[in-house]
Design a protein around this motif. Structure first.
Motif, mmCIF file in Angstrom:
data_model
loop_
_atom_site.group_PDB
_atom_site.id
_atom_site.type_symbol
_atom_site.label_atom_id
_atom_site.label_comp_id
_atom_site.label_asym_id
_atom_site.label_seq_id
_atom_site.Cartn_x
_atom_site.Cartn_y
_atom_site.Cartn_z
ATOM 1 N N THR A 104 -3.762 -5.119 9.442
ATOM 2 C CA THR A 104 -3.306 -5.872 10.532
ATOM 3 C C THR A 104 -4.475 -5.462 11.752
ATOM 4 N N ARG A 105 -4.943 -6.412 12.408
ATOM 5 C CA ARG A 105 -5.705 -6.126 13.639
ATOM 6 C C ARG A 105 -5.255 -6.971 14.827
ATOM 7 N N SER A 106 -5.461 -6.390 16.033
ATOM 8 C CA SER A 106 -5.025 -7.206 17.164
ATOM 9 C C SER A 106 -6.265 -7.849 17.821
ATOM 10 N N GLY A 107 -7.625 -7.813 17.255
ATOM 11 C CA GLY A 107 -8.646 -8.399 17.835
ATOM 12 C C GLY A 107 -9.738 -8.083 16.517
ATOM 13 N N ASP A 108 -10.825 -8.911 16.960
ATOM 14 C CA ASP A 108 -12.133 -8.518 15.954
ATOM 15 C C ASP A 108 -13.143 -7.838 16.331
ATOM 16 N N GLU A 109 -12.945 -6.617 17.276
ATOM 17 C CA GLU A 109 -13.966 -5.587 17.581
ATOM 18 C C GLU A 109 -14.379 -4.846 16.297
ATOM 19 N N TYR A 110 -13.474 -4.559 15.351
ATOM 20 C CA TYR A 110 -13.931 -3.703 14.353
ATOM 21 C C TYR A 110 -14.189 -4.291 13.083
ATOM 22 N N GLY A 111 -14.433 -5.637 13.117
ATOM 23 C CA GLY A 111 -14.758 -6.366 11.973
ATOM 24 C C GLY A 111 -13.495 -7.038 11.316
ATOM 25 N N ALA A 112 -13.943 -7.701 10.190
ATOM 26 C CA ALA A 112 -12.643 -8.274 9.395
ATOM 27 C C ALA A 112 -11.424 -7.141 8.625
ATOM 28 N N PRO A 113 -10.500 -7.325 8.810
ATOM 29 C CA PRO A 113 -9.670 -6.528 8.310
ATOM 30 C C PRO A 113 -9.711 -5.952 7.067
ATOM 31 N N CYS A 114 -10.058 -6.729 6.018
ATOM 32 C CA CYS A 114 -10.400 -6.304 4.834
ATOM 33 C C CYS A 114 -11.608 -5.473 4.637
ATOM 34 N N GLU A 115 -12.455 -5.557 5.430
ATOM 35 C CA GLU A 115 -13.775 -4.658 5.385
ATOM 36 C C GLU A 115 -13.209 -2.877 5.393
ATOM 37 N N ALA A 116 -11.955 -2.748 5.933
ATOM 38 C CA ALA A 116 -11.319 -1.387 6.108
ATOM 39 C C ALA A 116 -11.098 -0.761 4.701
ATOM 40 N N ALA A 131 -2.128 9.624 21.798
ATOM 41 C CA ALA A 131 -0.857 9.539 21.349
ATOM 42 C C ALA A 131 -0.293 8.150 21.431
ATOM 43 N N GLN A 132 -0.651 7.556 22.712
ATOM 44 C CA GLN A 132 -0.332 6.280 22.750
ATOM 45 C C GLN A 132 -0.856 5.244 21.861
ATOM 46 N N LYS A 133 -2.048 5.283 21.761
ATOM 47 C CA LYS A 133 -3.109 4.675 20.920
ATOM 48 C C LYS A 133 -2.635 4.686 19.502
ATOM 49 N N ASN A 134 -2.254 6.052 18.997
ATOM 50 C CA ASN A 134 -1.799 6.183 17.528
ATOM 51 C C ASN A 134 -0.401 5.594 17.494
ATOM 52 N N PHE A 135 0.217 5.787 18.409
ATOM 53 C CA PHE A 135 1.749 4.954 18.555
ATOM 54 C C PHE A 135 1.523 3.583 18.204
ATOM 55 N N TYR A 136 0.717 2.913 18.914
ATOM 56 C CA TYR A 136 0.364 1.330 18.949
ATOM 57 C C TYR A 136 -0.301 1.002 17.489
ATOM 58 N N LYS A 137 -1.121 1.789 16.967
ATOM 59 C CA LYS A 137 -1.641 1.500 15.593
ATOM 60 C C LYS A 137 -0.603 1.666 14.595
ATOM 61 N N LYS A 138 0.468 2.491 14.596
ATOM 62 C CA LYS A 138 1.486 2.802 13.409
ATOM 63 C C LYS A 138 2.422 1.555 13.781
ATOM 64 N N ILE A 179 -3.578 -8.512 2.155
ATOM 65 C CA ILE A 179 -3.209 -9.537 3.328
ATOM 66 C C ILE A 179 -3.815 -9.006 4.578
ATOM 67 N N GLU A 180 -4.733 -9.755 5.166
ATOM 68 C CA GLU A 180 -5.015 -9.656 6.595
ATOM 69 C C GLU A 180 -4.376 -10.066 7.674
ATOM 70 N N ILE A 181 -3.851 -9.588 8.418
ATOM 71 C CA ILE A 181 -3.216 -10.226 9.733
ATOM 72 C C ILE A 181 -4.100 -9.851 10.929
ATOM 73 N N LYS A 184 -4.658 -11.386 14.882
ATOM 74 C CA LYS A 184 -4.299 -12.217 16.029
ATOM 75 C C LYS A 184 -3.207 -13.208 15.584
ATOM 76 N N GLY A 185 -2.324 -12.733 14.840
ATOM 77 C CA GLY A 185 -0.822 -13.304 14.415
ATOM 78 C C GLY A 185 -1.054 -14.153 12.974
ATOM 79 N N GLN A 186 -2.375 -14.626 12.508
ATOM 80 C CA GLN A 186 -2.661 -15.453 11.498
ATOM 81 C C GLN A 186 -2.788 -14.504 10.135
ATOM 82 N N ILE A 187 -2.305 -15.282 9.207
ATOM 83 C CA ILE A 187 -2.142 -14.303 7.743
ATOM 84 C C ILE A 187 -3.449 -14.888 6.865
#
Length: 121
Positions: free
Chosen positions: A61-73, A4-11, A105-107, A109-112
């Motif tokens: 939006t991603r907080s890190g790069d452990e899941y690949g580039a955001p656009c790959e989603a 639940a905490q993880k889902n809230f954080y993602k949203k 638009i990929e975000i 680590k705060g970069q657009i």
């Protein structure tokens, strides 16, 4: 409780990214037409006008790069859903003759990173 905490954080992270993307687009001179446009097919995060173009913007939006580039989603299945939602928007708005495009638009680590014409319908 962890899930639940993880889902809230993602949203929360996703909504924060959408707000940042909308501010970025406004500063670039785009006119916001819709935010979180929903149909039974799915949702488009932001719809803007860029000159003569109606632009359908997916924000990743991603907080890190452990899941690949955001656009790959934005895979083929998701692109197909976006096309259907965009078509519904154009029909409802009476803008079926308007040229349009799909941006991401990929975000991260705060970069657009704004990818114009990220995919085609």
């Amino acid at each position: 409780m962890q899930i639940a905490q993880k889902n809230f954080y993602k949203k929360f992270l996703g909504r924060a990214g959408e707000i940042k993307a909308a501010e970025y687009l406004k500063k670039k001179g785009y006119m916001i037409l819709e935010r979180n446009f929903k149909t039974h097919f799915g949702e488009i995060d932001i719809i803007v006008r860029d000159g003569e173009y109606i632009v359908f913007v997916e924000v990743k939006t991603r907080s890190g790069d452990e899941y690949g580039a955001p656009c790959e989603a934005v895979d083929a299945r998701k692109r197909e859903k976006y096309f259907k939602v965009a078509e519904e928007y154009l029909l409802r708005a009476g803008k079926t003759d308007s040229p349009c495009r799909f941006d991401v638009i990929e975000i991260e680590k705060g970069q657009i990173n704004h990818i114009i014409n990220a995919f085609y319908g």
